[in-house]
Design a protein around this motif. Structure first.
Motif, PDB file in Angstrom:
ATOM      1  N   UNK A   1       0.812  -1.217   0.000  1.00  0.00           N
ATOM      2  CA  UNK A   1       0.000   0.000   0.000  1.00  0.00           C
ATOM      3  C   UNK A   1       0.849   1.272   0.000  1.00  0.00           C
ATOM      4  N   UNK A   2       1.997   1.211   0.647  1.00  0.00           N
ATOM      5  CA  UNK A   2       2.812   2.397   0.784  1.00  0.00           C
ATOM      6  C   UNK A   2       4.267   2.074   0.536  1.00  0.00           C
ATOM      7  N   UNK A   3       4.979   3.136   0.185  1.00  0.00           N
ATOM      8  CA  UNK A   3       6.414   3.006   0.010  1.00  0.00           C
ATOM      9  C   UNK A   3       7.090   3.073   1.377  1.00  0.00           C
ATOM     10  N   UNK A   4       7.833   2.051   1.779  1.00  0.00           N
ATOM     11  CA  UNK A   4       8.447   2.068   3.109  1.00  0.00           C
ATOM     12  C   UNK A   4       9.596   3.071   3.163  1.00  0.00           C
ATOM     13  N   UNK A   5       9.802   3.623   4.356  1.00  0.00           N
ATOM     14  CA  UNK A   5      10.938   4.522   4.602  1.00  0.00           C
ATOM     15  C   UNK A   5      11.664   4.008   5.834  1.00  0.00           C
ATOM     16  N   UNK A   6      12.956   3.748   5.672  1.00  0.00           N
ATOM     17  CA  UNK A   6      13.798   3.336   6.787  1.00  0.00           C
ATOM     18  C   UNK A   6      15.043   4.221   6.746  1.00  0.00           C
ATOM     19  N   UNK A   7      15.241   5.022   7.794  1.00  0.00           N
ATOM     20  CA  UNK A   7      16.358   5.964   7.765  1.00  0.00           C
ATOM     21  C   UNK A   7      17.057   5.999   9.115  1.00  0.00           C
ATOM     22  N   UNK A   8      18.381   5.830   9.096  1.00  0.00           N
ATOM     23  CA  UNK A   8      19.157   5.989  10.338  1.00  0.00           C
ATOM     24  C   UNK A   8      19.302   7.481  10.622  1.00  0.00           C
TER      25      UNK A   8
END
Length: 829
Positions: free
Chosen positions: A222-229
């Motif tokens: 459904x959504x574009x994932x965001x993973x950010x340090x």
């Protein structure tokens, strides 16, 4: 799309808005692609001044960014194209990462990561590369400790596989291959920890131990994932419900989430802000209070990244930089909008980005500004805490109030100013109620700080202002201020007190400044009615007391006649008279002269006064003579205080005047009763006997005391006190007198008892006579209740003539009005 179209301001900012960033163009489309409309920007990388752009036609472009700041503070960027490089594929360049320590650029294209030189964009001669990568990221907290390698984490083309590599200048080395429970779509690395966006959830995975920790569900379809340090062992994730969630490697969140768009594309960090991008806007959120602070319209954006504190955003055709406004400027804007709490939160958050000394200076000033904002809104408690925390020069506050600072003050307000007000009149717009509240606050605040470090160097300004406020408000604390230690400036304060007709207080001010003559002159005028001041209804008595303790004898004699005319009673002057006697005696004793007559006469008068008067201040006189040779006077004073043991000790041991000791017991017990007199004489006897030495003089004094005053002692107690080795002959007069006194007392007691018995018999006779006709009681008479005979001549007779036992009558609970009690043993036949 042109730059002006991108940043067109057609979206109103919210009520919590802060101008935290300004959007500035860095690379226009003409510089990148000219008139080739098919070229699109796919990825960017920035390292120092080096900007790299990857395009959809497999080119890499290298620009140098030069930041320029105008005299007005406007920031612009000039991009200079260095070169461009075609990689030889018919695929897009999807990711670029710079490894500045190796002078290498890692380029992902066609699932292959190629190492190229950062300056000439040529691949390394060894051809080192990593194949089978869907996406990759660098470990910014590497575990190897080797400064000449970077650690790279890739999502492999192999399903559910993560691979870790060590990349050197001209070679790569696989370190670890990790399998995940679901297919990963995004990854960020910190040390051994991987933060992964899987198909249905986010997890934390330690690739060294294999231990994983579930975070929260997330649907990648459904959504574009965001993973950010975003920092050491902390990540920012796109959570459900349009939330930006923070998570640590332990699987917990130490910050509240920020609310951003449901369809967020990218996120970046520029402390203290989180910046988010969706298909229409760039939004700025505070990490300190989680509020959205700024909204910038931005159409067709698809890249948002931060590089060493520099936030870059891009469309398919152009690159822009979000330039942060200086935090101090943001804080000042917030204060200008009276958003105190936000300004303080932002100021505290700025601590990590500003050198310690500079921050402390800045933060104190912000606290002071915030204090004046709260003060202007009549939020006095908040203002006081801010002033104190900001270590405000209290004169900044006093200067708002007209005429409160002394005319001699050289104070100049802070520049730039801490507030926008000329004075209190402007601040309150002439509202008298508000003005009164402000003056009450200043009174309270100055009273609190006058004894603290805040007042250092400004005590005259503070106390003078406080006096003026008290006088104007007719405040009861005015007198407390003037009779305690203060630093009120005489000239300013005197004029102000006179203006407000505070003449008694003005006298106190004169007295504090050593001008007793001026003080008395004012007070006498008040008592005489020449000037009006109702502060003290007992001002005459106050003046008398003042003269009593006044050290200026000329002033005392000057006003003594006036005091006598106002009140002819001399009781108020007893203490003063005693002091005058003492001073005269001391003066005579200090002068070497053979004439002792005057001294003796004064001593006689002083002793007479001390013995006969009960109106002088005993403790005060005692303090005056303590340490002198006026022992007899000290004994008299201790006697007045009922401290007889001290007095007798002085007479016996200091003066060795045994006759005076006996006289002391006599005059101190006048009109006090025999018991009190005996106590004094016993006390004197104890002083003689409890010396711990065999002083013959004291022994003889004790014997004489007993023999001469036998009637004043309890013989039994005396016999317990006297030493066993005393002979009967020694105490013969005392014992004879004691026996005679005892026999006399016994006989007098017997006489008194006999007289009392006779008087009692007379009363009984009179009582019997009052009874009337006697009632005869014989053994034939029986109780009408129990029918038993009477054993004792005690009975109850009813009005009808019947007789019953007293206990039978009580048990019947008869009405007391119907019972006639009679007890008559004398009428028995």
């Amino acid at each position: 799309m042109t730059y002006s179209e991108v940043i067109k301001q057609d979206h109103p900012e919210g009520t919590m808005s802060v101008k935290a960033f300004k959007l500035v163009s860095a690379v226009e489309r003409e510089m990148l692609m000219g008139d080739k409309a098919h070229i699109n920007i796919e990825c960017i990388e920035c390292c120092g001044k080096n900007l790299y752009i990857g395009t959809n036609d497999c080119f890499i472009y290298h620009f140098l960014l030069d930041e320029k700041i105008s005299t007005a503070g406007k920031v612009t960027f000039a991009a200079t194209k260095q070169l461009h490089k075609y990689l030889g594929f018919k695929k897009s360049v999807t990711e670029l990462k710079a490894a500045s320590a190796l002078t290498r650029l890692l380029v992902l294209c066609d699932n292959t990561i190629t190492l190229v030189n950062m300056m000439n964009l040529e691949p390394v001669p060894t051809g080192a590369r990593i194949k089978g990568a869907v996406t990759f990221t660098l470990n910014e907290n590497p575990v190897s400790g080797d400064p000449f390698c970077v650690e790279v984490c890739i999502i492999s083309v192999k399903r559910r596989t993560i691979q870790m590599f060590m990349v050197f200048e001209d070679r790569v080395q696989i370190v670890k291959e990790v399998f995940t429970p679901e297919q990963p779509y995004a990854v960020a690395v910190d040390g051994y920890y991987l933060c992964l966006a899987l198909t249905t959830q986010y997890i934390i995975l330690n690739y060294n131990t294999g231990i994983s920790q579930d975070l929260f569900p997330y649907c990648s379809d459904e959504k574009r994932p965001i993973v950010k340090r975003i920092g050491r062992q902390e990540f920012l994730l796109a959570g459900p419900g349009g939330l930006g969630m923070f998570a640590t490697v332990d699987g917990i969140s130490q910050r509240a989430p920020v609310h951003w768009s449901e369809n967020v594309i990218g996120a970046a960090l520029c402390f203290p802000y989180v910046v988010a991008l969706d298909d229409e806007f760039i939004t700025v959120h505070s990490m300190l209070d989680q509020q959205q602070k700024q909204t910038l319209p931005f159409k067709e954006g698809h890249i948002l990244q931060d590089f060493e504190g520099k936030v870059i955003v891009a469309t398919n055709k152009g690159v822009y930089i979000l330039v942060p406004l200086p935090l101090e400027k943001q804080i000042q804007d917030l204060l200008a909008s009276h958003r105190v709490e936000e300004a303080l939160v932002l100021a505290k958050g700025a601590r990590r980005n500003i050198p310690k000394e500079k921050f402390q200076v800045m933060y104190k000033r912000i606290l002071q500004q915030a204090g004046f904002i709260q003060f202007a809104q009549l939020q006095f408690l908040e203002a006081k805490e801010l002033f104190r925390s900001g270590q405000l020069d209290v004169r900044e506050l006093i200067s708002l109030y007209p005429f409160l600072l002394p005319t001699s003050s050289s104070f100049i307000r802070s520049h730039p100013p801490l507030h926008e007000y000329a004075d209190l009149n402007q601040l309150t717009q002439g509202d008298q109620e508000k003005m009164t509240k402000c003056k009450r606050f200043l009174m309270s605040y100055l009273n609190e700080v006058r004894s603290t470090d805040v007042a250092n160097g400004y005590k005259e300004d503070i106390d003078t202002a406080l006096l003026k406020l008290y006088a104007e408000a007719n405040h009861e604390s005015l007198l407390d201020l003037l009779v305690s230690e203060n630093f009120c400036l005489l000239t300013d304060s005197a004029a102000w007190l006179e203006k407000h007709k505070k003449y008694f207080a003005l006298g106190l001010l004169y007295h504090y400044n050593g001008q007793d003559a001026a003080a008395l002159q004012l007070w006498v005028k008040i008592v005489n009615g020449d000037i009006q001041d109702s502060t003290r209804s007992d001002l005459y008595e106050y003046i008398v007391d003042f003269l009593t303790f006044c050290s200026d004898q000329d002033l005392v004699w000057k006003y003594s006649e006036w005091a006598l005319q106002k009140n002819e009673e001399k009781e108020k002057y007893h203490t003063h008279l005693a002091v005058l006697y003492l001073e005269a005696i001391f003066q005579l004793k200090s002068v070497a002269t053979d004439n002792c007559t005057e001294t003796t006469e004064l001593l006689f008068k002083l002793r007479s006064l001390l013995q006969k008067s009960d109106l002088y201040r005993i403790h005060f006189i005692l303090d005056k003579i303590r340490g002198t040779d006026l022992h007899m006077e000290s004994a008299i004073l201790y006697g007045k205080l009922e401290e007889h043991e001290k007095a007798l000790h002085i007479l016996v041991h200091e003066l060795k005047d045994f006759h005076a000791a006996e006289e002391y017991c006599i005059w101190n017990s006048e009109n006090r009763g025999l018991q009190y007199r005996q106590r004094l004489f016993h006390m004197l006897l104890s002083v003689y006997l409890n010396t711990g030495t065999s002083d013959c003089a004291l022994v003889m004094a004790a014997v004489d005391l007993l023999n001469n005053h036998a009637a004043e002692f309890d013989a039994a107690l005396v016999l317990q006190l006297v030493p066993d080795n005393w002979s009967v002959q020694l105490l013969c007069p005392f014992l004879a007198g004691a026996v005679r006194q005892s026999i006399h007392t016994t006989r007098m007691t017997q006489i008194a008892l006999g007289l009392a018995q006779a008087e009692n018999l007379i009363y009984k006779h009179e009582k019997v006579k009052q009874k009337g006709t006697p009632i005869l009681l014989s053994d034939k008479k029986v109780c009408q209740v129990c029918q038993n005979p009477f054993c004792k001549p005690v009975f109850v007779k009813y009005p009808n003539g019947g007789m019953v036992h007293t206990h039978c009558a009580a048990n019947r609970h008869l009405n007391s009005n119907m019972i006639h009690r009679s007890s008559s043993s004398s009428n028995q036949t």
